[in-house]
Design a protein around this motif. Structure first.
Motif, mmCIF file in Angstrom:
data_model
loop_
_atom_site.group_PDB
_atom_site.id
_atom_site.type_symbol
_atom_site.label_atom_id
_atom_site.label_comp_id
_atom_site.label_asym_id
_atom_site.label_seq_id
_atom_site.Cartn_x
_atom_site.Cartn_y
_atom_site.Cartn_z
ATOM 1 N N ALA A 1 0.832 -1.202 0.000
ATOM 2 C CA ALA A 1 0.000 0.000 0.000
ATOM 3 C C ALA A 1 0.865 1.249 0.000
ATOM 4 C CB ALA A 1 -0.913 0.004 1.225
ATOM 5 N N SER A 2 1.981 1.202 0.770
ATOM 6 C CA SER A 2 2.855 2.373 0.810
ATOM 7 C C SER A 2 4.307 1.963 1.029
ATOM 8 C CB SER A 2 2.424 3.348 1.911
ATOM 9 O OG SER A 2 2.938 2.973 3.183
ATOM 10 N N ILE A 3 5.183 2.898 0.681
ATOM 11 C CA ILE A 3 6.616 2.802 0.956
ATOM 12 C C ILE A 3 6.948 3.980 1.863
ATOM 13 C CG2 ILE A 3 8.928 2.674 -0.057
ATOM 14 C CD1 ILE A 3 7.500 2.231 -2.798
ATOM 15 N N PHE A 4 7.708 3.722 2.929
ATOM 16 C CA PHE A 4 8.019 4.840 3.824
ATOM 17 C C PHE A 4 9.372 4.673 4.494
ATOM 18 C CE2 PHE A 4 6.302 1.810 6.792
ATOM 19 C CZ PHE A 4 6.663 2.191 8.085
ATOM 20 N N SER A 5 9.835 5.755 5.053
ATOM 21 C CA SER A 5 11.058 5.769 5.848
ATOM 22 C C SER A 5 10.884 6.816 6.938
ATOM 23 C CB SER A 5 12.279 6.070 4.972
ATOM 24 O OG SER A 5 13.481 5.890 5.712
ATOM 25 N N HIS A 6 11.915 6.972 7.774
ATOM 26 C CA HIS A 6 11.801 7.886 8.913
ATOM 27 C C HIS A 6 13.052 8.745 9.010
ATOM 28 C CE1 HIS A 6 9.729 9.155 12.518
ATOM 29 N NE2 HIS A 6 10.820 8.982 13.251
ATOM 30 N N LEU A 7 12.850 10.055 9.138
ATOM 31 C CA LEU A 7 13.966 10.983 9.241
ATOM 32 C C LEU A 7 14.561 10.954 10.647
ATOM 33 C CD1 LEU A 7 12.476 14.025 7.283
ATOM 34 C CD2 LEU A 7 14.067 12.267 6.432
ATOM 35 N N ALA A 8 15.891 11.050 10.697
ATOM 36 C CA ALA A 8 16.594 10.935 11.972
ATOM 37 C C ALA A 8 16.761 12.261 12.698
ATOM 38 C CB ALA A 8 17.977 10.317 11.742
ATOM 39 N N ALA A 9 16.838 13.376 11.963
ATOM 40 C CA ALA A 9 17.173 14.651 12.596
ATOM 41 C C ALA A 9 16.495 15.829 11.910
ATOM 42 C CB ALA A 9 18.687 14.844 12.603
ATOM 43 N N SER A 10 15.231 15.672 11.558
ATOM 44 C CA SER A 10 14.540 16.720 10.799
ATOM 45 C C SER A 10 14.342 18.000 11.595
ATOM 46 C CB SER A 10 13.188 16.205 10.292
ATOM 47 O OG SER A 10 12.383 15.763 11.367
ATOM 48 N N GLU A 11 14.451 17.923 12.937
ATOM 49 C CA GLU A 11 14.293 19.118 13.765
ATOM 50 C C GLU A 11 15.594 19.909 13.901
ATOM 51 O OE1 GLU A 11 15.735 15.939 16.558
ATOM 52 O OE2 GLU A 11 14.429 16.089 14.804
ATOM 53 N N ASP A 12 16.706 19.329 13.484
ATOM 54 C CA ASP A 12 18.032 19.922 13.691
ATOM 55 C C ASP A 12 18.594 20.407 12.362
ATOM 56 O OD1 ASP A 12 20.602 20.608 14.366
ATOM 57 O OD2 ASP A 12 21.118 18.688 15.298
ATOM 58 N N MET A 13 18.524 21.716 12.119
ATOM 59 C CA MET A 13 18.947 22.236 10.830
ATOM 60 C C MET A 13 20.465 22.209 10.642
ATOM 61 S SD MET A 13 16.097 22.465 9.526
ATOM 62 C CE MET A 13 16.623 23.027 7.899
ATOM 63 N N THR A 14 21.207 21.931 11.707
ATOM 64 C CA THR A 14 22.651 21.713 11.523
ATOM 65 C C THR A 14 22.909 20.367 10.863
ATOM 66 O OG1 THR A 14 23.013 20.685 13.693
ATOM 67 C CG2 THR A 14 23.137 23.094 13.584
ATOM 68 N N GLU A 15 21.879 19.513 10.828
ATOM 69 C CA GLU A 15 21.989 18.208 10.169
ATOM 70 C C GLU A 15 21.257 18.207 8.822
ATOM 71 O OE1 GLU A 15 23.805 15.791 10.935
ATOM 72 O OE2 GLU A 15 24.264 15.968 13.079
ATOM 73 N N ASP A 16 21.094 19.394 8.251
ATOM 74 C CA ASP A 16 20.367 19.513 6.987
ATOM 75 C C ASP A 16 20.963 18.634 5.892
ATOM 76 O OD1 ASP A 16 18.399 20.975 5.178
ATOM 77 O OD2 ASP A 16 20.303 21.481 4.220
ATOM 78 N N GLU A 17 22.271 18.587 5.811
ATOM 79 C CA GLU A 17 22.923 17.785 4.767
ATOM 80 C C GLU A 17 22.567 16.309 4.925
ATOM 81 O OE1 GLU A 17 27.412 16.766 2.997
ATOM 82 O OE2 GLU A 17 27.155 18.262 4.577
ATOM 83 N N PHE A 18 22.562 15.817 6.160
ATOM 84 C CA PHE A 18 22.210 14.417 6.420
ATOM 85 C C PHE A 18 20.753 14.157 6.055
ATOM 86 C CE2 PHE A 18 20.639 10.939 9.031
ATOM 87 C CZ PHE A 18 21.626 9.982 8.883
ATOM 88 N N THR A 19 19.870 15.077 6.446
ATOM 89 C CA THR A 19 18.447 14.903 6.143
ATOM 90 C C THR A 19 18.209 14.923 4.640
ATOM 91 O OG1 THR A 19 17.836 15.914 8.246
ATOM 92 C CG2 THR A 19 16.135 15.824 6.545
#
Length: 368
Positions: free
Chosen positions: A160-178
């Protein structure tokens, strides 16, 4: 709302409605909304919260475990329910109650496929989870061929769906990782869709993702903590409304002389003439020992009073020396007036842990 006369968790469903509409306003009109109501709806009341969100128009629900989904069905929830961390022992019940599993590993895929076959299912909806960097649950990108090989030539289950989960979406210092996670996810959904010959709907964003990475909303978003009034960002917190207020009362007031101690292990000793109040809740109610010894404050008649000594199982002592109050007066431990985020921070933890840890023995009451 009347002032508390015992320990209660006061839940404001109007604030829940406000938070839902605020988060929805960040999305494209066609984007689906999944409400996360696991862990008793983040420590509040899963059944009441879910019924309210169903009336508000949420498209999906998510819980952690199968029994949580069963409880929602028993309460009258008819919308689809995604079980994020199902275990094989519960697969029979999961199917019987029309719950939809997250399939996150080769073992889970093979075992759920066998269960669906045993039950004579036809295209039973499943959700394939990929690990794009959180390294908690999920298939790896190089397991796409394995997934497709097991799904082709059978009609018992369908993605029905494909999904994943972000590890640090609240931390803009980790923007590159996100951004790398988003890129990896996009690559996965294209490759899997090509091999399947159709594209299941896709979802990646959590609450902070909705706020910071709206461009990656795909077909659906998932929100948990935001619905309950916290956005992992001071600016967003101002736009949200905490739905729960933990209240109690002063049971007894004591006058202490200099050098007298308070509580177990004599963890607090008065440096002068001190007035203390005892409250009827403790670590069995979710206020752990790490909030004691002067680190954390509560609110008494709009003034802050520190928790002193060790938190007991069923009681907390506070210093009210400079506060005008009496036995029976209301005390607030967290809520709109005293953020759970700020309270948790005093004990080096997070709002999630504080609000989800409130014991089920604490009475839930509702703002009219």
């Amino acid at each position: 709302m009347p002032r508390a006369t015992e320990t209660v968790l006061e839940i404001d469903l109007k604030s829940l409605e406000h938070n839902y509409h605020f988060l929805r306003s960040k999305l494209n009109q066609e984007t689906k909304f999944l409400s996360v109501v696991k862990a008793f709806a983040y420590g509040s009341d899963a059944e009441k919260i879910a019924l309210t969100l169903q009336d508000l128009g949420t498209d999906y629900f998510a819980v952690a475990y199968t029994q949580e989904g069963v409880s929602l069905r028993n309460a009258g929830i008819t919308k689809p329910i995604l079980v994020l961390h199902p275990q094989p022992i519960n697969f029979d019940v999961l199917i019987e109650r029309c719950l939809e599993p997250s399939i996150y590993s080769p073992k889970i895929l093979k075992e759920f496929l066998e269960t669906a076959k045993k039950h004579g299912q036809n295209n039973y909806p499943v959700h394939i989870k990929f690990n794009t960097g959180l390294n908690r649950l999920g298939f790896w990108e190089n397991e796409i061929d394995f997934i497709v090989a097991h799904l082709k030539g059978q009609n018992h289950i369908k993605i029905a769906s494909i999904f994943s989960h972000l590890a640090a979406s609240e931390d803009m210092t980790e923007d590159e990782f996100t951004r790398k996670q988003i890129s990896t996810f996009h690559k996965i959904i294209v490759e899997l869709g090509d091999q399947l010959g159709y594209t299941p709907f896709r979802h990646l964003l959590n609450t902070s993702g909705i706020i910071n990475y709206t461009d990656a909303q795909y077909d659906m978003v998932r929100s948990g903590i935001g619905l309950y009034g916290y956005g992992n960002d001071a600016k967003i917190d101002k736009a949200l409304k905490p739905i729960a207020t933990l209240k109690t009362i002063i049971s007894q007031i004591h006058k202490l002389e200099p050098g007298e101690s308070v509580g177990y292990n004599r963890a607090h000793k008065s440096s002068g003439y001190t007035t203390t109040a005892t409250l009827p809740l403790g670590h069995a109610d979710g206020i752990g020992r790490h909030y004691g010894k002067g680190k954390t404050y509560v609110m008494v008649n709009n003034k802050m009073a520190p928790i002193i000594g060790n938190v007991c199982m069923d009681m907390i002592m506070i210093d009210i020396t400079n506060i005008e109050c009496k036995e029976g007066d209301e005390v607030i431990l967290f809520g709109p007036q005293l953020s759970a985020h700020d309270v948790a921070k005093t004990a080096n933890t997070i709002s999630y842990e504080l609000i989800t840890g409130i014991s089920q023995r604490v009475k839930r009451v509702y703002v009219p």
